[in-house]
Design a protein around this motif. Structure first.
Motif, mmCIF file in Angstrom:
data_model
loop_
_atom_site.group_PDB
_atom_site.id
_atom_site.type_symbol
_atom_site.label_atom_id
_atom_site.label_comp_id
_atom_site.label_asym_id
_atom_site.label_seq_id
_atom_site.Cartn_x
_atom_site.Cartn_y
_atom_site.Cartn_z
ATOM 1 N N UNK A 11 -21.402 -44.585 -64.488
ATOM 2 C CA UNK A 11 -20.987 -44.183 -65.823
ATOM 3 C C UNK A 11 -19.486 -44.138 -66.025
ATOM 4 N N UNK A 12 -18.700 -44.318 -64.971
ATOM 5 C CA UNK A 12 -17.265 -44.222 -65.173
ATOM 6 C C UNK A 12 -16.461 -44.360 -63.905
ATOM 7 N N UNK A 13 -15.270 -43.764 -63.927
ATOM 8 C CA UNK A 13 -14.272 -43.924 -62.875
ATOM 9 C C UNK A 13 -13.765 -42.556 -62.440
ATOM 10 N N UNK A 14 -13.417 -42.436 -61.143
ATOM 11 C CA UNK A 14 -12.798 -41.218 -60.625
ATOM 12 C C UNK A 14 -11.326 -41.513 -60.378
ATOM 13 N N UNK A 15 -10.469 -40.665 -60.953
ATOM 14 C CA UNK A 15 -9.021 -40.812 -60.842
ATOM 15 C C UNK A 15 -8.436 -39.684 -60.012
ATOM 16 N N UNK A 16 -7.322 -39.971 -59.354
ATOM 17 C CA UNK A 16 -6.563 -38.940 -58.661
ATOM 18 C C UNK A 16 -5.366 -38.543 -59.505
ATOM 19 N N UNK A 17 -5.128 -37.246 -59.658
ATOM 20 C CA UNK A 17 -3.979 -36.733 -60.395
ATOM 21 C C UNK A 17 -3.117 -35.910 -59.471
ATOM 22 N N UNK B 60 -12.326 -31.603 -59.979
ATOM 23 C CA UNK B 60 -12.464 -30.880 -58.704
ATOM 24 C C UNK B 60 -11.168 -31.088 -57.929
ATOM 25 N N UNK B 61 -10.857 -30.204 -56.975
ATOM 26 C CA UNK B 61 -9.672 -30.449 -56.135
ATOM 27 C C UNK B 61 -9.845 -31.757 -55.365
ATOM 28 N N UNK B 62 -8.756 -32.447 -55.159
ATOM 29 C CA UNK B 62 -8.801 -33.708 -54.429
ATOM 30 C C UNK B 62 -8.947 -33.431 -52.941
ATOM 31 N N UNK B 63 -9.935 -34.042 -52.337
ATOM 32 C CA UNK B 63 -10.165 -33.924 -50.900
ATOM 33 C C UNK B 63 -9.452 -35.105 -50.238
ATOM 34 N N UNK B 64 -8.327 -34.835 -49.617
ATOM 35 C CA UNK B 64 -7.491 -35.905 -49.071
ATOM 36 C C UNK B 64 -8.051 -36.559 -47.822
ATOM 37 N N UNK B 65 -9.080 -35.993 -47.245
ATOM 38 C CA UNK B 65 -9.601 -36.550 -45.991
ATOM 39 C C UNK B 65 -10.704 -37.574 -46.225
ATOM 40 N N UNK B 66 -10.951 -37.924 -47.473
ATOM 41 C CA UNK B 66 -11.938 -38.950 -47.765
ATOM 42 C C UNK B 66 -13.304 -38.375 -48.054
ATOM 43 N N UNK B 67 -14.229 -39.263 -48.297
ATOM 44 C CA UNK B 67 -15.593 -38.878 -48.669
ATOM 45 C C UNK B 67 -16.533 -39.024 -47.475
ATOM 46 N N UNK B 68 -17.743 -38.559 -47.656
ATOM 47 C CA UNK B 68 -18.772 -38.734 -46.636
ATOM 48 C C UNK B 68 -19.051 -40.227 -46.429
ATOM 49 N N UNK B 69 -19.008 -40.991 -47.519
ATOM 50 C CA UNK B 69 -19.205 -42.447 -47.411
ATOM 51 C C UNK B 69 -18.109 -43.076 -46.547
#
Length: 141
Positions: free
Chosen positions: A27-33, A107-116
């Motif tokens: 449905x969309x895109x995730x951006x980092x701010x 949500x807060x940005x998790x800098x260590x990456x995702x589970x994927x």
């Protein structure tokens, strides 16, 4: 759309084409701010007031959500995330809001990456014991 607040000025103008794209979904895109400057954090309505540092914002196109009849799914996702927000190993839910065309979730940005990312980096399957330990941590909160 119900359950989505109207944005403050910071939220309405926070996502631009210059923001890093962290991922894309149905449905969309995730951006980092990046964390805003001190002068931009005086607003008590927005997630920036929480002093969370860098933020990930999921921007969902309302037209796609409605066309695919996924409104309830999106509302449930946000409700579940907000309820689980205080649990260990779950990122805190900051805010959900909308404008004329889009829905947003921060949500807060998790800098260590995702589970994927972890699955890709391992190049090997997780052991049964690792899966059981992770499932137990999720179950016990």
């Amino acid at each position: 759309m119900p359950f989505f607040a109207l944005p403050c000025a910071h939220q309405n103008n926070s996502i631009t084409e210059n923001n890093a794209i962290l991922g894309k979904g149905r449905f969309g895109i995730v951006y980092g701010l990046d964390k805003p400057s001190a002068k931009d954090t005086n607003c008590k309505k927005c997630f920036f007031a929480n002093d969370v540092g860098n933020v990930a914002i999921k921007k969902l196109k309302k037209s796609l959500v409605v066309n695919e009849q996924a409104v309830i799914q999106i509302i449930e996702e946000i409700r579940i995330h907000s309820v689980c927000s205080g649990l260990p190993f779950v990122l805190p839910f900051l805010k959900a809001w909308q404008n004329e065309r889009n829905l947003y979730v921060a949500v807060p940005l998790c800098n260590r990456g995702s589970l994927a990312d972890l699955f890709k980096a391992r190049k090997a399957a997780f052991s049964s014991q690792s899966v059981l330990i992770a499932a137990n941590q999720i179950y016990t909160g």
